[in-house]
Design a protein around this motif. Structure first.
Motif, PDB file in Angstrom:
ATOM      1  N   UNK A  90       0.865  -1.169   0.000  1.00 35.61           N
ATOM      2  CA  UNK A  90       0.000   0.000   0.000  1.00 35.61           C
ATOM      3  C   UNK A  90       0.904   1.223   0.000  1.00 35.61           C
ATOM      4  N   UNK A  91       0.922   1.998  -1.084  1.00 39.09           N
ATOM      5  CA  UNK A  91       1.827   3.139  -1.182  1.00 39.09           C
ATOM      6  C   UNK A  91       1.085   4.377  -1.677  1.00 39.09           C
ATOM      7  N   UNK A  92       1.504   5.530  -1.161  1.00 36.36           N
ATOM      8  CA  UNK A  92       0.802   6.790  -1.448  1.00 36.36           C
ATOM      9  C   UNK A  92       1.807   7.924  -1.567  1.00 36.36           C
ATOM     10  N   UNK A  93       1.518   8.883  -2.433  1.00 33.96           N
ATOM     11  CA  UNK A  93       2.143  10.198  -2.348  1.00 33.96           C
ATOM     12  C   UNK A  93       1.028  11.177  -2.017  1.00 33.96           C
ATOM     13  N   UNK A  94       1.309  12.088  -1.107  1.00 29.33           N
ATOM     14  CA  UNK A  94       0.241  12.947  -0.583  1.00 29.33           C
ATOM     15  C   UNK A  94       0.759  14.344  -0.289  1.00 29.33           C
ATOM     16  N   UNK A  95      -0.127  15.311  -0.465  1.00 35.73           N
ATOM     17  CA  UNK A  95       0.164  16.677  -0.041  1.00 35.73           C
ATOM     18  C   UNK A  95      -1.107  17.292   0.531  1.00 35.73           C
ATOM     19  N   UNK A  96      -0.953  18.058   1.606  1.00 33.53           N
ATOM     20  CA  UNK A  96      -2.036  18.837   2.208  1.00 33.53           C
ATOM     21  C   UNK A  96      -1.652  20.313   2.142  1.00 33.53           C
ATOM     22  N   UNK A  97      -2.600  21.162   1.784  1.00 33.90           N
ATOM     23  CA  UNK A  97      -2.326  22.594   1.708  1.00 33.90           C
ATOM     24  C   UNK A  97      -3.574  23.369   2.122  1.00 33.90           C
ATOM     25  N   UNK A  98      -3.428  24.653   2.410  1.00 32.02           N
ATOM     26  CA  UNK A  98      -4.538  25.391   3.031  1.00 32.02           C
ATOM     27  C   UNK A  98      -4.896  26.694   2.327  1.00 32.02           C
ATOM     28  N   UNK A  99      -4.625  26.786   1.031  1.00 30.52           N
ATOM     29  CA  UNK A  99      -5.055  27.964   0.264  1.00 30.52           C
ATOM     30  C   UNK A  99      -5.970  27.510  -0.865  1.00 30.52           C
ATOM     31  N   UNK A 100      -6.762  28.429  -1.390  1.00 30.45           N
ATOM     32  CA  UNK A 100      -7.752  28.090  -2.413  1.00 30.45           C
ATOM     33  C   UNK A 100      -7.127  27.373  -3.613  1.00 30.45           C
ATOM     34  N   UNK A 101      -7.693  26.193  -3.928  1.00 20.83           N
ATOM     35  CA  UNK A 101      -7.310  25.410  -5.114  1.00 20.83           C
ATOM     36  C   UNK A 101      -5.819  25.085  -5.176  1.00 20.83           C
ATOM     37  N   UNK A 102      -5.214  24.961  -4.018  1.00 21.68           N
ATOM     38  CA  UNK A 102      -3.783  24.655  -3.967  1.00 21.68           C
ATOM     39  C   UNK A 102      -3.482  23.202  -4.326  1.00 21.68           C
ATOM     40  N   UNK A 103      -4.514  22.358  -4.398  1.00 22.38           N
ATOM     41  CA  UNK A 103      -4.289  20.945  -4.718  1.00 22.38           C
ATOM     42  C   UNK A 103      -4.477  20.667  -6.210  1.00 22.38           C
ATOM     43  N   UNK A 104      -4.008  21.591  -7.044  1.00 23.52           N
ATOM     44  CA  UNK A 104      -4.168  21.464  -8.500  1.00 23.52           C
ATOM     45  C   UNK A 104      -3.261  20.389  -9.087  1.00 23.52           C
ATOM     46  N   UNK A 105      -2.094  20.149  -8.469  1.00 22.48           N
ATOM     47  CA  UNK A 105      -1.124  19.241  -9.067  1.00 22.48           C
ATOM     48  C   UNK A 105      -1.507  17.774  -8.885  1.00 22.48           C
ATOM     49  N   UNK A 106      -1.121  16.951  -9.851  1.00 18.06           N
ATOM     50  CA  UNK A 106      -1.268  15.502  -9.737  1.00 18.06           C
ATOM     51  C   UNK A 106       0.092  14.929  -9.369  1.00 18.06           C
ATOM     52  N   UNK A 107       0.146  14.197  -8.285  1.00 18.12           N
ATOM     53  CA  UNK A 107       1.421  13.718  -7.755  1.00 18.12           C
ATOM     54  C   UNK A 107       1.890  12.457  -8.472  1.00 18.12           C
ATOM     55  N   UNK A 108       3.195  12.257  -8.443  1.00 16.23           N
ATOM     56  CA  UNK A 108       3.798  11.097  -9.096  1.00 16.23           C
ATOM     57  C   UNK A 108       3.379   9.802  -8.415  1.00 16.23           C
ATOM     58  N   UNK A 109       3.415   8.731  -9.173  1.00 18.37           N
ATOM     59  CA  UNK A 109       3.139   7.397  -8.617  1.00 18.37           C
ATOM     60  C   UNK A 109       4.303   6.996  -7.722  1.00 18.37           C
ATOM     61  N   UNK A 110       4.039   6.448  -6.536  1.00 18.17           N
ATOM     62  CA  UNK A 110       5.128   6.014  -5.652  1.00 18.17           C
ATOM     63  C   UNK A 110       6.074   5.042  -6.351  1.00 18.17           C
ATOM     64  N   UNK A 111       7.351   5.169  -6.074  1.00 20.95           N
ATOM     65  CA  UNK A 111       8.362   4.352  -6.740  1.00 20.95           C
ATOM     66  C   UNK A 111       8.216   2.868  -6.396  1.00 20.95           C
ATOM     67  N   UNK A 112       8.468   2.011  -7.404  1.00 21.52           N
ATOM     68  CA  UNK A 112       8.430   0.555  -7.188  1.00 21.52           C
ATOM     69  C   UNK A 112       9.821  -0.056  -7.338  1.00 21.52           C
ATOM     70  N   UNK A 113      10.845   0.780  -7.414  1.00 22.32           N
ATOM     71  CA  UNK A 113      12.201   0.273  -7.617  1.00 22.32           C
ATOM     72  C   UNK A 113      12.849  -0.068  -6.270  1.00 22.32           C
ATOM     73  N   UNK A 114      13.587  -1.203  -6.194  1.00 21.26           N
ATOM     74  CA  UNK A 114      14.302  -1.573  -4.969  1.00 21.26           C
ATOM     75  C   UNK A 114      15.288  -0.474  -4.580  1.00 21.26           C
ATOM     76  N   UNK A 115      15.421  -0.217  -3.268  1.00 22.37           N
ATOM     77  CA  UNK A 115      16.291   0.868  -2.805  1.00 22.37           C
ATOM     78  C   UNK A 115      17.538   0.362  -2.089  1.00 22.37           C
TER      79      UNK A 115
END
Length: 212
Positions: free
Chosen positions: A91-116
């Motif tokens: 279960x993996x997520x990229x997330x952002x929270x913000x507090x100004x009007x329409x600040x969540x316009x961006x679409x975030x990248x898919x979490x990486x699946x590459x071994x680290x």
């Protein structure tokens, strides 16, 4: 009368100023968005890109919405990756929270699946997890920088879960409660490197041969 009217107008302006506007997705892949006026209880806008894999099944969902402050467990206006990896499911997520009007316009990248390069103890399957016979290892992916052990009880049966996790989840009880069922006790620890992960099984086999 004039005083009452002034007070009412001031309250109305204040109430309007407190309302937040956020982008909201129209479908699970967020191909279209609309702007909505959030309810008073929602003082944050959020964007979340989530990937859930279970065996051969993988689902991707992008969500943009209004949110309450208590639901935002990550630093404000900061993109954060959260992940729990059991090996047989992730279960993996990229997330952002913000507090100004329409600040969540961006679409975030898919979490990486590459071994680290990090390795953690794991259960080979969900059945091994239920039986408590977890004696394998797994390669961590993306931002997963901590090993974890979860112990819980469901219907009088004990359940053990092992794997990789992003360290930021270790201290977020609300996130743990949503990702793990049955109110588990979760313990986090430092992962092995790939080199150490490869050496330990070989060392154990050598010791076994010597003793036998």
């Amino acid at each position: 009368m004039k005083l009452l009217l002034t007070v009412c107008l001031t309250w109305t302006l204040f109430y309007t100023a407190r309302s937040l506007s956020c982008h909201v997705c129209s479908d699970r892949q967020c191909s279209n968005t609309t702007t909505v006026q959030c309810p008073d209880s929602s003082t944050m806008c959020t964007t979340v890109t989530s990937v859930i894999s279970n065996g051969l099944s993988v689902s991707l969902e992008i969500n943009k919405n209004c949110s309450s402050l208590t639901s935002c467990t990550t630093p404000l206006s900061t993109v954060v990756e959260l992940s729990v990896n059991l090996g047989y499911s992730r279960y993996s997520y990229t997330q952002i929270c913000c507090d100004t009007d329409n600040c969540n316009f961006q679409t975030l990248a898919i979490p990486s699946v590459f071994p680290n390069g990090k390795v953690c103890p794991a259960c080979a399957s969900a059945n091994h997890s239920l039986a408590g016979t977890c004696n394998t290892t797994m390669k961590c992916m993306g931002a997963e920088n901590s090993c974890f052990t979860s112990n819980s009880t469901s219907d009088s049966s004990k359940k053990v879960e092992l794997g990789c996790m992003t360290k930021n989840l270790c201290t977020i009880q609300a996130a743990i409660s949503s990702l793990f069922a049955d109110n588990p006790k979760v313990t986090c620890g430092a992962p092995w490197s790939v080199r150490i992960g490869a050496v330990l099984p070989a060392l154990a086999l050598t010791v076994y041969k010597v003793l036998v």
